[in-house]
Write a protein that holds these residues in place. Structure first.
Motif, PDB file in Angstrom:
ATOM      1  N   LYS A   1      -1.802   4.686  -4.846  1.00  0.00           N
ATOM      2  CA  LYS A   1      -2.962   5.675  -4.964  1.00  0.00           C
ATOM      3  C   LYS A   1      -2.283   7.042  -4.926  1.00  0.00           C
ATOM      4  O   LYS A   1      -1.507   7.342  -4.219  1.00  0.00           O
ATOM      5  CB  LYS A   1      -3.848   5.349  -3.729  1.00  0.00           C
ATOM      6  CG  LYS A   1      -5.290   5.695  -4.143  1.00  0.00           C
ATOM      7  CD  LYS A   1      -6.101   5.453  -2.962  1.00  0.00           C
ATOM      8  CE  LYS A   1      -6.359   6.463  -1.681  1.00  0.00           C
ATOM      9  NZ  LYS A   1      -7.375   6.023  -0.837  1.00  0.00           N
ATOM     10  N   LEU A   2      -2.849   7.774  -5.676  1.00  0.00           N
ATOM     11  CA  LEU A   2      -2.444   9.288  -5.720  1.00  0.00           C
ATOM     12  C   LEU A   2      -3.571   9.928  -4.646  1.00  0.00           C
ATOM     13  O   LEU A   2      -4.614   9.831  -4.804  1.00  0.00           O
ATOM     14  CB  LEU A   2      -2.761   9.924  -7.221  1.00  0.00           C
ATOM     15  CG  LEU A   2      -1.590  10.865  -7.482  1.00  0.00           C
ATOM     16  CD1 LEU A   2      -0.266  10.222  -7.406  1.00  0.00           C
ATOM     17  CD2 LEU A   2      -1.751  11.293  -8.742  1.00  0.00           C
ATOM     18  N   VAL A   3      -2.829  10.692  -3.596  1.00  0.00           N
ATOM     19  CA  VAL A   3      -3.648  11.315  -2.678  1.00  0.00           C
ATOM     20  C   VAL A   3      -3.640  12.826  -2.479  1.00  0.00           C
ATOM     21  O   VAL A   3      -2.769  13.428  -3.397  1.00  0.00           O
ATOM     22  CB  VAL A   3      -3.210  10.861  -1.116  1.00  0.00           C
ATOM     23  CG1 VAL A   3      -3.613   9.464  -0.892  1.00  0.00           C
ATOM     24  CG2 VAL A   3      -1.902  11.003  -0.887  1.00  0.00           C
ATOM     25  N   GLY A   4      -4.466  13.448  -1.958  1.00  0.00           N
ATOM     26  CA  GLY A   4      -4.526  14.799  -2.187  1.00  0.00           C
ATOM     27  C   GLY A   4      -4.019  15.729  -1.063  1.00  0.00           C
ATOM     28  O   GLY A   4      -3.752  16.768  -1.244  1.00  0.00           O
TER      29      GLY A   4
ATOM     30  N   LEU B   1      -1.729   5.571 -13.883  1.00  0.00           N
ATOM     31  CA  LEU B   1      -2.944   5.275 -13.057  1.00  0.00           C
ATOM     32  C   LEU B   1      -4.017   4.995 -13.915  1.00  0.00           C
ATOM     33  O   LEU B   1      -5.104   4.483 -13.513  1.00  0.00           O
ATOM     34  CB  LEU B   1      -3.354   6.539 -12.220  1.00  0.00           C
ATOM     35  CG  LEU B   1      -2.363   7.103 -11.423  1.00  0.00           C
ATOM     36  CD1 LEU B   1      -3.114   8.312 -10.710  1.00  0.00           C
ATOM     37  CD2 LEU B   1      -2.113   6.052 -10.264  1.00  0.00           C
TER      38      LEU B   1
ATOM     39  N   SER C   1       0.897  -1.160  -0.100  1.00  0.00           N
ATOM     40  CA  SER C   1      -0.009   0.146  -0.083  1.00  0.00           C
ATOM     41  C   SER C   1       0.807   1.195  -0.015  1.00  0.00           C
ATOM     42  O   SER C   1       1.614   1.376   0.927  1.00  0.00           O
ATOM     43  CB  SER C   1      -1.029   0.018   1.268  1.00  0.00           C
ATOM     44  OG  SER C   1      -1.025   1.248   1.766  1.00  0.00           O
ATOM     45  N   LEU C   2       1.001   1.973  -0.896  1.00  0.00           N
ATOM     46  CA  LEU C   2       1.953   3.120  -1.079  1.00  0.00           C
ATOM     47  C   LEU C   2       1.023   4.173  -1.485  1.00  0.00           C
ATOM     48  O   LEU C   2       0.366   4.342  -2.694  1.00  0.00           O
ATOM     49  CB  LEU C   2       2.930   2.640  -2.102  1.00  0.00           C
ATOM     50  CG  LEU C   2       4.211   3.427  -2.127  1.00  0.00           C
ATOM     51  CD1 LEU C   2       5.079   3.197  -0.804  1.00  0.00           C
ATOM     52  CD2 LEU C   2       4.937   3.086  -3.578  1.00  0.00           C
ATOM     53  N   TRP C   3       0.934   5.305  -0.858  1.00  0.00           N
ATOM     54  CA  TRP C   3       0.218   6.289  -1.207  1.00  0.00           C
ATOM     55  C   TRP C   3       1.154   7.363  -1.765  1.00  0.00           C
ATOM     56  O   TRP C   3       1.721   7.856  -0.861  1.00  0.00           O
ATOM     57  CB  TRP C   3      -0.656   6.820   0.006  1.00  0.00           C
ATOM     58  CG  TRP C   3      -1.991   5.804   0.050  1.00  0.00           C
ATOM     59  CD1 TRP C   3      -1.918   4.632  -0.300  1.00  0.00           C
ATOM     60  CD2 TRP C   3      -2.876   5.949   1.127  1.00  0.00           C
ATOM     61  NE1 TRP C   3      -3.189   3.970   0.149  1.00  0.00           N
ATOM     62  CE2 TRP C   3      -3.700   4.692   1.135  1.00  0.00           C
ATOM     63  CE3 TRP C   3      -3.090   6.978   2.064  1.00  0.00           C
ATOM     64  CZ2 TRP C   3      -4.583   4.706   1.759  1.00  0.00           C
ATOM     65  CZ3 TRP C   3      -4.309   6.854   2.810  1.00  0.00           C
ATOM     66  CH2 TRP C   3      -4.954   5.602   2.644  1.00  0.00           C
TER      67      TRP C   3
ATOM     68  N   GLU D   1      -2.870   1.108  -9.602  1.00  0.00           N
ATOM     69  CA  GLU D   1      -3.744   1.013  -8.504  1.00  0.00           C
ATOM     70  C   GLU D   1      -3.693  -0.292  -8.235  1.00  0.00           C
ATOM     71  O   GLU D   1      -3.955  -0.884  -6.828  1.00  0.00           O
ATOM     72  CB  GLU D   1      -5.234   1.392  -8.723  1.00  0.00           C
ATOM     73  CG  GLU D   1      -5.811   1.683  -7.302  1.00  0.00           C
ATOM     74  CD  GLU D   1      -7.260   2.104  -7.266  1.00  0.00           C
ATOM     75  OE1 GLU D   1      -7.813   2.363  -8.304  1.00  0.00           O
ATOM     76  OE2 GLU D   1      -7.818   2.137  -6.318  1.00  0.00           O
ATOM     77  N   ARG D   2      -3.324  -1.428  -9.122  1.00  0.00           N
ATOM     78  CA  ARG D   2      -3.377  -2.841  -8.585  1.00  0.00           C
ATOM     79  C   ARG D   2      -2.180  -3.169  -7.649  1.00  0.00           C
ATOM     80  O   ARG D   2      -2.458  -4.244  -7.178  1.00  0.00           O
ATOM     81  CB  ARG D   2      -3.327  -3.815 -10.032  1.00  0.00           C
ATOM     82  CG  ARG D   2      -1.976  -3.632 -10.819  1.00  0.00           C
ATOM     83  CD  ARG D   2      -2.365  -3.937 -12.178  1.00  0.00           C
ATOM     84  NE  ARG D   2      -1.682  -3.563 -13.115  1.00  0.00           N
ATOM     85  CZ  ARG D   2      -0.474  -3.892 -13.715  1.00  0.00           C
ATOM     86  NH1 ARG D   2      -0.152  -5.002 -13.471  1.00  0.00           N
ATOM     87  NH2 ARG D   2       0.223  -3.081 -14.314  1.00  0.00           N
ATOM     88  N   PHE D   3      -1.258  -2.080  -7.297  1.00  0.00           N
ATOM     89  CA  PHE D   3      -0.191  -2.532  -6.569  1.00  0.00           C
ATOM     90  C   PHE D   3      -0.533  -1.800  -5.237  1.00  0.00           C
ATOM     91  O   PHE D   3       0.443  -1.763  -4.430  1.00  0.00           O
ATOM     92  CB  PHE D   3       1.114  -2.090  -7.058  1.00  0.00           C
ATOM     93  CG  PHE D   3       1.434  -2.520  -8.485  1.00  0.00           C
ATOM     94  CD1 PHE D   3       1.582  -3.833  -8.718  1.00  0.00           C
ATOM     95  CD2 PHE D   3       1.605  -1.575  -9.547  1.00  0.00           C
ATOM     96  CE1 PHE D   3       1.787  -4.442  -9.996  1.00  0.00           C
ATOM     97  CE2 PHE D   3       1.972  -1.990 -10.671  1.00  0.00           C
ATOM     98  CZ  PHE D   3       2.083  -3.404 -11.142  1.00  0.00           C
ATOM     99  N   GLY D   4      -1.780  -1.214  -5.238  1.00  0.00           N
ATOM    100  CA  GLY D   4      -2.082  -0.307  -3.991  1.00  0.00           C
ATOM    101  C   GLY D   4      -1.531   0.794  -3.987  1.00  0.00           C
ATOM    102  O   GLY D   4      -1.685   1.774  -2.894  1.00  0.00           O
TER     103      GLY D   4
ATOM    104  N   ALA E   1       0.444  10.777   2.626  1.00  0.00           N
ATOM    105  CA  ALA E   1       1.359  10.119   1.486  1.00  0.00           C
ATOM    106  C   ALA E   1       2.354   9.380   2.307  1.00  0.00           C
ATOM    107  O   ALA E   1       2.689   9.660   3.708  1.00  0.00           O
ATOM    108  CB  ALA E   1       2.105  11.315   0.796  1.00  0.00           C
ATOM    109  N   ASP E   2       2.962   8.464   1.508  1.00  0.00           N
ATOM    110  CA  ASP E   2       4.042   7.731   1.932  1.00  0.00           C
ATOM    111  C   ASP E   2       5.261   7.961   0.972  1.00  0.00           C
ATOM    112  O   ASP E   2       6.574   7.922   1.399  1.00  0.00           O
ATOM    113  CB  ASP E   2       3.724   6.228   1.576  1.00  0.00           C
ATOM    114  CG  ASP E   2       2.594   5.611   2.551  1.00  0.00           C
ATOM    115  OD1 ASP E   2       2.291   6.299   3.754  1.00  0.00           O
ATOM    116  OD2 ASP E   2       1.753   4.706   1.904  1.00  0.00           O
TER     117      ASP E   2
END
Lengths: 409, 148, 148, 345
Positions: C46-49, C34, C12-14, C41-44, C54-55
């Motif tokens: 995700k682009l966050v706002g 994306l 899970s990487l944001w 997204e299939r690797f988890g 974030a990670d």
């Protein structure tokens, strides 16, 4: 929200809605925008300055990186300007290839815009769909030029790669794909209810305002202002196309209002127009050379002997790009002046934001398809970062600059 | 509204457009977690893709034309002693992290010593690590020799 | 910094994306990664706002003088543990904009960078490969942590 | 078995199952949405990994926030969401297992359910206001508007149910979920009443995404407008709490719809006990059937609506709920009221 106290809302420079750094300061009353202020300059990279230290060939690749989305428009305008100054005749086949690449770029840029606009209003499925459709044109451009985004197709006096054999086949296949898909795409983009709810009568730019504020490109055409460099001036292969004209919402029998929906209409119709132009070019492409002088070093030496001005204008996906170059018996140009379409369109945000809601900000922002990277002209690196220049001062400054350039020549 | 729904339904029941690409390149332990698990190549690379640069040391004649046209100054020259002709000559090293992949050096090279390969997997932990600089081994070789 | 959470980064990487004066080319390729064709997204991923969620910070562009402070501020807002990934040649080494007065230097002159993805712009697949390299790095860190 | 023991077992199993299924539901939702968008989408277990990672990450509390509100809000949201789920599920489980006792007859009061639905939202609002960021403040204001807009149709539906229940089962408490579960609302109704219930159900189709903050009603968290809005300042474990609360609440709201509108179990449909190989498997079958119903409602009302619409503006949301959805639910209410068989009572 009964109390009438307003507060300041800062958006940017790193905001998820805008992929580019630009800062807005909105004065908001509840959900309503009262006043908007724009702070730019975050992507100012001093390209015009750097280009004075590069030779004519290197500048093409530098200018390509003004903006990654319209990466053919800027080199195109630059090449036209240099060719104009040095009176280099471009072979007819090169003109057609330039047109094809330019139209493919317009196709990808408009699809990209449709996706981004859909993402701004939270319609992710449409974003994914349009970008999925867009991959086809990216593949085509990759086959033609060898890169998905920065094509590096243009050189002074022609193009670098020919469209022939398998490549031509790929282009024809792309044209087919988009002609088949167009009606469905048009239906989704123009008739979707929730999209219409968000875009109709939002961000209105009237005909008079568009005229007064010198809007260009689809932004102007959506307000009913029929101006298009492709149709108005003899650029590339466009004069050969008899049916080419500027597209306005009138073409679908709609009276132009100048709202965001009209801009969608114009862009969707332009997708069709682009496909038709590419088909026309593929069918009528003449044979012959693709470049006037293939050796880069020879071109540089040839341009070293020139002392002249040149102007190049081209209709990019966002509107008119114009470049003004000064050649002065040197390996490098003495001056490169870039006028990007967004530079003309930014000021039209002001009437659009009038009376908008906070929720409308991202979609209004993206409705002119802004390219901040194109239009950042100056940045404060020290000090407060705010200085007001009056019209008189600005005029005086530009006259001084002009005189300096004249004396230098 | 209906067209949107029909398109969504089409996508739901149609073939997905994802190419399960980087499975091959992911670390061993991650592969299980990846969807599908098939080994997929990347989407076919067209001929003439402008990717990783490769440089043929022996072909190079040291004319320095590539240095002149490179817009990003990604090429750096280093002088060597040409043993055959017994005069100083120039060779290049190439920084992958600086390159703009415009292919101008390839076009300008009179002997075809520079080539752009369709390989594009270049991510790394070091900016100027050895595998991010083309021709670094040759350069070291010569530096050692000069030292002797 | 807790090293355990590296394990979950792989799943899970944001990502939070910053444009530090780029030309949009890398940005649209990040977005393209994306989309259905590549579907990160299939690797988890995700682009966050917001940087708080974030990670990994994905930085594109050249780091202009004006945005330098903002980027450093965003970097400080990201909770630990965090990764920084630079996409595109101009973030790595200023690329084609060498000698410009408006540049504050490459990104790694101001904040620590973990993975470099060269290319101008890199293909979406190359960006995904960059993430895979980041996982590899985390794996190495994990092992190093276990050994010590 | 002791009544209290049964109660505790049910509460604990609901909580554990709820957390598990809530997170699984998030994964399934993302997978289905991805399928609609012609993608593969994240693995179904993605929700668990996200949560674990968030729990391990550093938690930043902004300097200019009201610390105790900022820290307390996620906990309140989590606890009340869990309570909501328990409060809806336990009476229904009691009905499914056929465990009848006077102590539980009053369980699951509708009015309390409405309040419990509000509290996680209010906790979110408080957290957003306390964060001290203008974007969070706007997000909180929007969340309040959505909260208020959905209140009227929700209340109308509940009153319609109470009226109906008072007719169907006069001996049982009218506002109780147990009553609603044991007397399906479709029973004993003419065509007008059935149409009324269908209208109420379609109003709920839009109330579910509004209550759970999904597109087209995710104005409070609008990523592209106000950068995740009221969650903008939350990080690490507090964000994880909010996510868990949201997962539980989604499950709770969907379960409420299933209990209200489709309470029929397998045994009622098949007309008797399910027996396979001499073992009575009615209860597992009932639970499986219930989960099937939940997942259908979940994927239609959350996943499908989410992918097929754009986000509305906040002014459009309030208009939509106050005019359209309220009109629909009030019409449904009136239709139920004028149904000849109810009039006859």
């Amino acid at each position: 929200m009964s109390n009438k106290e307003t507060y300041k809302l800062q958006i940017g420079p790193t905001h998820p809605a805008f992929k580019e750094p630009v800062r807005f300061e909105f004065e908001v009353d509840g959900e309503h925008v009262l006043h908007a202020d724009i702070d730019m300059g975050y992507t100012h990279r001093g390209i015009e300055h750097v280009s004075k230290e590069r030779n004519f060939i290197q500048i093409i690749y530098l200018l390509e990186r003004i903006c990654g989305i319209c990466s053919t428009s800027h080199p195109m305008a630059y090449c036209l300007a240099v060719e104009n100054a040095a009176e280099i005749e471009v072979p007819a086949r090169a003109k057609y290839i330039r047109t094809i690449v330019g139209e493919l770029e317009r196709l990808h840029s408009h699809l990209l815009w449709a996706g981004v606009a859909a993402h701004e209003v939270g319609f992710d499925t449409l974003f994914y769909t349009t970008w999925d459709i867009r991959e086809k044109v990216m593949d085509c451009l990759e086959v033609i030029s060898g890169n998905r985004v920065n094509y590096a197709m243009l050189t002074i006096g022609g193009v670098r790669r020919d469209i022939i054999g398998e490549v031509a086949e790929a282009v024809n296949k792309t044209v087919e794909y988009y002609s088949d898909l167009y009606s469905q795409l048009e239906d989704i983009m123009l008739n979707d209810m929730s999209l219409r709810l968000r875009t109709e009568n939002v961000g209105i730019l009237t005909y008079d305002e568009a005229l007064k504020l010198c809007a260009v490109g689809p932004t102007a055409r959506a307000s009913g202002l029929a101006k298009d460099v492709r149709a108005d001036y003899a650029v590339n292969a466009y004069p050969d196309i008899p049916w080419l004209k500027a597209i306005t919402p009138n073409d679908v029998g709609k009276k132009p209002v100048g709202d965001i929906y009209d801009r969608i209409v114009v862009r969707v119709l332009e997708i069709k127009q682009s496909v038709d132009i590419i088909r026309f070019c593929m069918e009528n492409m003449p044979g012959g050379e693709i470049v006037a002088e293939p050796k880069a070093v020879k071109v540089i030496n040839q341009l070293k002997k020139v002392k002249a001005h040149g102007i190049g204008r081209y209709e990019g996906p966002r509107g008119e790009v114009s470049h003004y170059d000064i050649l002065d018996n040197n390996e490098c140009p003495v001056g490169v002046k870039v006028k990007a379409p967004t530079y003309s369109n930014i000021i039209s945000w002001v009437p659009m934001f009038r009376g908008a809601e906070i929720a409308d900000i991202p979609i209004i922002m993206s409705s002119i398809d802004p390219c901040i990277a194109c239009s950042d002209r100056a940045s404060f690196v020290e000090g407060e970062g705010k200085k007001t220049v009056s019209f008189g001062e600005l005029r005086k400054l530009s006259m001084e600059k002009m005189n300096k350039i004249r004396r230098g020549l | 509204m209906l067209s949107t729904v029909s398109r969504i339904m089409q996508q739901f029941f149609g073939r997905r457009s994802t190419n399960v690409f980087p499975v091959k390149y992911a670390p061993e332990s991650v592969i299980d977690a990846l969807a599908g698990g098939d080994i997929h190549p990347p989407i076919s690379m067209p001929e003439g893709y402008r990717g990783k640069l490769s440089y043929d040391f022996d072909k190079c004649i040291g004319c320095g034309m590539c240095l002149k046209v490179c817009p990003a100054k990604a090429l750096e020259d280093y002088p060597i002693m040409d043993t055959e002709k017994n005069r100083p000559s120039k060779r290049i090293v190439f920084y992958r992290g600086k390159c703009t992949y415009c292919e101008e050096c390839v076009k300008v090279c009179p002997v075809g010593a520079i080539k752009l390969n369709p390989d594009f997997m270049m991510a790394n932990y070091e900016k100027y690590g050895d595998d991010q600089i083309e021709g670094i081994e040759k350069r070291r070789e010569f530096e050692v020799k000069e030292g002797q | 910094m807790k090293k355990d959470s590296f394990k979950y980064f792989k799943r899970s990487l944001w990502a939070f994306h910053i444009n530090s004066g780029s030309c949009n080319a890398c940005d649209i390729e990040i977005l393209a990664a994306l989309t259905p064709r590549y579907d990160a997204e299939r690797f988890g991923i995700k682009l966050v706002g917001t940087p708080r969620h974030a990670d990994v910070l994905v930085i594109t562009g050249t780091m202009t003088e004006k945005i330098k402070d903002k980027v450093i501020r965003v970097f400080n807002q990201v909770p630990d543990p965090k990764l920084v990934m630079v996409v595109g040649s101009c973030g790595i080494s200023k690329g084609v904009f060498q000698e410009s007065y408006a540049m504050a230097g490459p990104v790694d002159a101001h904040i620590p960078v973990d993975v470099y993805v060269p290319g101008c712009p890199p293909r979406p697949e190359a960006i995904i490969y960059g993430v895979a390299r980041a996982w590899e790095k985390l794996e190495m860190l994990e092992k190093g942590n276990a050994a010590s | 078995m002791n009544e209290l023991t049964v109660f505790l077992i049910m509460v604990i199993s609901t909580l554990i199952g709820g957390i598990y299924l809530g997170l699984l539901g998030r994964g399934i939702d993302r997978k289905i949405a991805a399928k609609f968008q012609s993608r593969i989408g994240p693995p179904i277990r993605q929700g668990f990994w996200d949560l674990k990672k968030l729990m391990l990450k550093q938690t930043i509390v902004p300097e200019n926030s009201i610390t105790w509100v900022f820290k307390g809000a996620p906990l309140v949201a989590l606890v009340t969401s869990a309570m909501l789920l328990v409060y809806i599920m336990v009476p229904y489980l009691l009905y499914l297992t056929g465990y009848e006792s006077p102590m539980f007859a009053h369980m699951g009061d509708f009015i309390l359910v409405i309040y419990l639905l509000m509290i996680p939202a209010i906790a979110l609002v408080a957290g957003g206001f306390s964060a001290g960021s203008p974007l969070s403040t706007i997000g909180s204001q929007r969340e309040m508007v959505v909260l208020m807009a959905t209140e009227l149709p929700l209340a109308v539906t509940v009153i319609a149910f109470a009226v109906k229940m008072s007719v169907l089962a006069p001996s049982m408490p009218s506002f109780s979920i147990f009553t609603a579960a044991s007397n399906p609302v479709w029973n004993g109704m003419g065509p007008a009443g059935i149409l009324g219930v269908i209208l109420l159900a379609s109003a709920f189709l839009f109330i579910i995404p509004a209550e759970t903050g999904k597109i087209p009603f995710d104005q409070a968290e609008a990523e592209t407008e106000i950068a995740e809005g009221l969650l903008a300042e939350y990080s690490g474990k507090y964000l994880a709490f909010f996510q868990l609360a949201e997962a539980l609440k989604s499950l709770g709201v969907v379960a409420l719809v299933v209990v209200l509108f489709f309470p029929q179990g397998v045994s009622t449909i098949m007309g008797g006990q399910m027996i396979a190989g001499g073992i009575n498997i009615t209860v597992p079958c009932e639970i499986m059937f219930f989960l099937l119903k939940v997942s259908v409602v979940y994927s239609v009302s959350i996943s499908f609506i989410r992918v097929s619409m754009a986000r509305l503006k906040i002014s459009q949301v309030s208009k939509f709920f106050i005019y359209s959805v309220s009109a629909v639910s009030i019409t449904g209410f009136i239709l139920i009221m004028i149904d000849p068989r109810i009039m006859a009572m």
